[in-house]
Design a protein around this motif. Structure first.
Motif, short mmCIF file in Angstrom:
data_model
loop_
_atom_site.label_atom_id
_atom_site.label_comp_id
_atom_site.label_asym_id
_atom_site.label_seq_id
_atom_site.Cartn_x
_atom_site.Cartn_y
_atom_site.Cartn_z
N LEU A 293 -9.90 9.18 0.36
CA LEU A 293 -11.00 9.91 -0.12
C LEU A 293 -12.49 9.74 0.83
N LYS A 294 -12.55 8.74 1.23
CA LYS A 294 -13.34 8.57 2.50
C LYS A 294 -13.56 9.54 3.71
N ARG A 295 -12.35 9.63 4.04
CA ARG A 295 -11.88 10.72 5.03
C ARG A 295 -12.14 12.16 4.49
N ALA A 296 -11.81 12.36 3.24
CA ALA A 296 -11.64 13.70 2.91
C ALA A 296 -13.27 14.08 2.62
N ALA A 297 -14.02 13.21 1.95
CA ALA A 297 -15.48 13.29 1.88
C ALA A 297 -16.27 13.68 3.13
N ALA A 298 -15.66 13.05 4.28
CA ALA A 298 -16.42 13.31 5.64
C ALA A 298 -15.91 14.47 6.13
N ALA A 299 -14.84 15.06 5.78
CA ALA A 299 -14.12 16.08 6.56
C ALA A 299 -14.98 17.55 6.39
N PRO A 300 -14.53 18.46 7.17
CA PRO A 300 -15.36 19.68 7.09
C PRO A 300 -14.79 20.59 6.04
N LEU A 301 -15.34 21.52 5.13
CA LEU A 301 -14.54 22.18 4.13
C LEU A 301 -13.72 23.13 4.87
N ALA A 302 -12.90 23.67 4.14
CA ALA A 302 -12.35 24.78 4.97
C ALA A 302 -12.76 26.05 5.03
N GLY A 303 -12.64 26.51 6.31
CA GLY A 303 -13.23 27.80 6.53
C GLY A 303 -14.65 27.32 7.23
N SER A 304 -15.02 26.23 7.56
CA SER A 304 -16.50 25.91 7.93
C SER A 304 -16.36 26.18 9.86
N PRO A 305 -17.35 26.84 10.18
CA PRO A 305 -17.32 27.26 11.63
C PRO A 305 -17.19 25.88 12.29
N GLN A 322 -16.54 19.64 19.85
CA GLN A 322 -16.63 18.12 20.25
C GLN A 322 -18.10 17.87 19.80
N GLN A 323 -19.03 18.56 20.35
CA GLN A 323 -20.25 18.05 20.06
C GLN A 323 -20.54 18.14 18.53
N LEU A 324 -20.23 19.24 17.62
CA LEU A 324 -20.49 19.24 16.52
C LEU A 324 -19.70 18.15 15.55
N ASP A 325 -18.59 17.86 15.91
CA ASP A 325 -17.85 16.35 15.47
C ASP A 325 -18.90 15.21 15.67
N LYS A 326 -19.32 14.86 16.82
CA LYS A 326 -20.03 13.91 17.29
C LYS A 326 -21.26 14.05 16.18
N ILE A 327 -22.06 15.07 16.06
CA ILE A 327 -23.18 14.97 15.34
C ILE A 327 -22.70 14.78 13.85
N ARG A 328 -21.63 15.39 13.56
CA ARG A 328 -21.28 15.20 11.95
C ARG A 328 -20.97 13.47 11.80
N ARG A 329 -20.54 12.82 12.89
CA ARG A 329 -20.12 11.36 12.48
C ARG A 329 -21.43 10.84 12.59
N GLN A 330 -22.45 11.13 13.35
CA GLN A 330 -23.77 10.51 13.51
C GLN A 330 -24.52 10.87 12.32
N LEU A 331 -24.71 11.97 11.60
CA LEU A 331 -25.26 11.93 10.34
C LEU A 331 -24.58 11.17 9.18
N LEU A 332 -23.34 11.00 9.15
CA LEU A 332 -22.59 10.40 8.06
C LEU A 332 -22.73 8.81 8.44
N SER A 333 -23.13 8.48 9.51
CA SER A 333 -23.22 6.92 9.89
C SER A 333 -24.53 6.59 9.13
N ASN A 334 -25.47 7.43 8.65
CA ASN A 334 -26.95 7.08 8.21
C ASN A 334 -27.06 7.41 6.96
N ALA A 335 -26.25 8.26 6.44
CA ALA A 335 -26.46 8.92 4.85
C ALA A 335 -25.25 9.36 4.22
N ARG A 336 -25.39 9.55 2.95
CA ARG A 336 -24.21 10.09 2.33
C ARG A 336 -24.17 11.65 2.84
N ARG A 337 -23.11 12.31 2.49
CA ARG A 337 -23.06 13.68 3.14
C ARG A 337 -24.14 14.64 2.40
#
Length: 703
Positions: A293-305, A322-337
């Protein structure tokens, strides 16, 4: 004087006193009603203080009126004749006369404790304990226990065989009733246990665990009302059938402010009533689900750009996957989605600004760049699609598409196949509710749109978001995670809770005291050690007070002797209670050809319906219940208030005058906890038990 005439004179004398109590009750109700009217009138004063005063007065008066109305039926139920010659009357609530003298002692008050704790070995100053059997406000009978014969007056009348034995023969109906008049000493000790920490109430079937726990909830509200009423008391049971069965108990004890929820309704806004098949249920309930569930909560929604390209002045700016994935991880490391939602535009703008090289753009500066980009529909639409605020139910709907990719070896192939099949139904099961709750805490609150927030995009209510909200609205959670906590959590059939269900309840009882009711021999959860670890985490180091109820008041000894043999196969060293009564009725065990199964089940149900006054259950394996209901539809229609067809799990916590079990071997075969489920089913019967099957493997094994 005949014993009948003596009993009638006692009833008439008690009726006179009961009439006096009801007169005072009616007077109190009139006062409460007048306070409601007066409180409403104060709302017309025309200022804020008048409205506040009105609300407080109306709330308190209405609550008092509700308690008085709820306690009306069978208000007076007990009398103690004391060694000093005084009499104490015990009732559902306390009542005083016009001079403030006590007419009726609340059963929860310290002065009433002796009503339950006195015995013939230790009478504690009680000569005679009397239970008044009432219908509404009329006394229809009395049952006496003579506790101190040596000090009883010569003219003291003793009536009946004792209240407990009388209550055991009463026909069952569709609701659980208060046992406040017949609580036994070991039950009373559990009811009056300290209000801090966790109180566990164990014991075999029929020992009164559930009703004792409910009386405990009423007792806690009485002894520390400010704490428990303001913080809330949550009562959780296994099914809607069970919750409907117990819903009248607390109101009959004068308590109307307790929250009752089945496991499928613990999360506000979500209602689930069906169980998943055993393999899927075990996988969803396992603590292994948390990582997935942690991985699912962090994953992009289907159809996301997966990328973004933007033309600005002389530059082509790009956000690559690759850059967007890095930004996603950075955001999730500091706060809930969802909490990170407000930070997304600024982080993306920073990433784009770092790519600006053109002279014209650099001359305009960063402020102009931010203003232009964040008000551009293309950027706004990208943000909305790449990082939308998301409801947990929306992520839950994506889980079957993610389980292959994100399980990371967590689940076996068989479990993955079962999980995918379970989500096909489209609506949450009881086992899905803890998953949705887990996702609530992983993604955080959905932020409210705020056009004054300088850090957020100005137009983030796109068509796509509105469409998404419409799609999830029916099962949207309606309560903030900040409001989940209670002052006391009472969980019944606790032995059935999965680790994920313990996590769900643990969030609601983090700062609460607990009452935990269960019996491992009746557990339907296949991995008890895993569940025990989750239970320990949920209680978070709270001190525990353990009570064991040892006497089976429900089943005849003939029925329980058979059930105990089944229990011994389900678990080693089951906690077996002592059945206190025999009826001379041995359980019937019928083996018939497959073609005769339904007709024999019908005939057996008709037979027991004719022999008992109360309710009858026909119980079968889950896969067979719908078909059996169809086959017996006419019989069910003839006896709508007395006859039910249920599966084994739905019988938990219930009791019936008679039970007909169809295909016991199918029940033992349906899961790894099948023998324990059969034990539960057999112990639902109070008087008559019949098993009907096409095989007899189960009975041969216990022979």
């Amino acid at each position: 004087m005949s014993s009948h005439n003596a009993e009638q004179r006692e009833i008439e004398a008690e009726q006179s006193y009961v009439d006096t109590v009801y007169e005072r009750l009616d007077a109190s109700a009139k006062v409460a009603q007048s306070l409601v009217v007066e409180g409403m009138a104060r709302g017309h004063v025309g200022n804020e203080g008048g409205l506040v005063e009105r609300d407080a007065m109306v709330y308190q008066a209405t609550k008092r009126l509700s308690a008085l109305n709820a306690a009306h039926d069978g208000l007076v139920f007990g009398r103690l004749n004391m060694l000093d010659g005084d009499s104490r009357y015990i009732g559902r609530i306390g009542v005083r006369d016009a001079d403030r003298e006590i007419l009726l002692i609340d059963w929860r008050a310290p002065a009433a404790a002796v009503f339950y704790q006195a015995t013939s070995q230790e009478p504690a100053g009680v000569v005679r304990r009397r239970v008044l059997r009432c219908a509404n406000d009329r006394v229809i009978g009395v049952e006496d226990d003579l506790l101190d014969a040596d000090n009883a007056p010569d003219d003291m009348v003793i009536v009946g065989e004792g209240a407990l034995l009388a209550s055991l023969t009463r026909a069952r109906d569709t609701s659980m009733h208060s046992v406040v008049a017949t609580i036994q000493k070991e039950q009373d000790e559990a009811i009056r246990a300290p209000g801090r920490g966790a109180t566990t109430i164990g014991g075999g079937p029929g020992t009164g665990k559930t009703v004792v726990a409910l009386h405990r909830a009423a007792y806690l509200l009485y002894t520390d009302r400010r704490r428990f009423e303001s913080g809330g008391v949550l009562v959780v049971g296994p099914s809607n059938v069970f919750m409907n069965y117990i819903e009248r108990v607390l109101p009959s004890l004068g308590e109307t402010s307790v929250t009752l929820r089945s496991l499928g309704e613990v999360v506000d806004g979500i209602r689930a009533g069906r169980h998943d098949e055993p393999v899927a249920a075990a996988a969803k309930g396992s603590s292994r689900m948390t990582g997935f569930l942690k991985r699912a909560a962090a994953a992009p929604l289907a159809g996301s750009p997966t990328e973004f390209r933007y033309f600005y002045k002389d530059d082509v700016l790009r956000l690559q996957p690759q850059q967007l994935d890095k930004i996603r991880r950075q955001l999730l490391s500091n706060a809930r989605r969802n909490r990170a939602y407000a930070q997304v535009p600024a982080v993306l703008v920073d990433a784009l600004w770092r790519q600006v090289r053109g002279e014209r753009a650099l001359e305009k500066g960063r402020e102009d760049f931010v203003e232009i980009v964040t008000t551009d529909d293309r950027f706004i639409d990208f943000v909305e699609q790449w990082w939308p605020p998301v409801e947990p139910i929306e992520i839950w709907r994506t889980l079957p598409d993610l389980v292959d990719e994100l399980s990371n070896g967590t689940f076996s192939r068989a479990e993955i196949a079962a999980l995918k099949a379970s989500w096909v139904a489209g609506e949450p099961s009881i086992q899905d509710v803890p998953l949705i709750d887990e996702l609530r805490y992983l993604v955080g609150e959905v932020p409210e749109a705020n056009d004054d927030d300088d850090d957020a995009p100005k137009q983030l209510m796109s068509f796509e978001r509105r469409e998404r909200e419409d799609r999830v609205d029916r099962n949207r959670t309606t309560q903030s995670i900040e409001d989940d906590g209670f002052a006391h959590v009472l969980v019944d059939e606790a032995q059935d809770l999965s680790p994920m269900q313990w996590r769900m309840l643990g969030r609601r009882g983090r700062h609460a005291s607990w009452t935990i009711v269960g019996d491992e021999a009746q557990s339907s959860w296949p991995h008890p050690l895993e569940s025990a670890a989750a239970r320990k985490d949920a209680l978070d180091g709270k001190p525990e007070h353990a009570f064991r109820l040892s006497t089976n008041y429900r089943n005849s000894a003939e029925i329980y002797d058979l059930a105990a043999k089944v229990a011994a196969i389900g678990v080693p060293d089951p906690d077996l209670a002592d059945a206190v009564r025999r009826t001379g009725e041995q359980p019937k065990q019928l083996v018939v050809p497959p073609a005769d199964l339904v007709d024999t089940a019908r005939a057996s149900a008709l037979e027991v319906l004719g022999r008992v006054e109360g309710t009858v259950a026909i119980v079968a394996a889950r896969a067979a219940v719908d078909r059996l209901r169809d086959d017996l539809a006419d019989l069910l229609a003839e006896h709508p208030d007395r006859l039910r067809v249920l599966d084994g799990l739905d019988t938990k916590g219930l009791e019936f005058d008679a039970v007909v079990v169809v295909e016991p071997d199918a029940i033992t075969d349906e899961s790894s906890a099948g023998w324990r489920t059969l034990y539960v089913v057999l112990t639902r019967a109070t008087q008559l038990l019949t098993t009907v099957g096409t095989t007899d493997r189960w009975s041969n094994r216990i022979a």
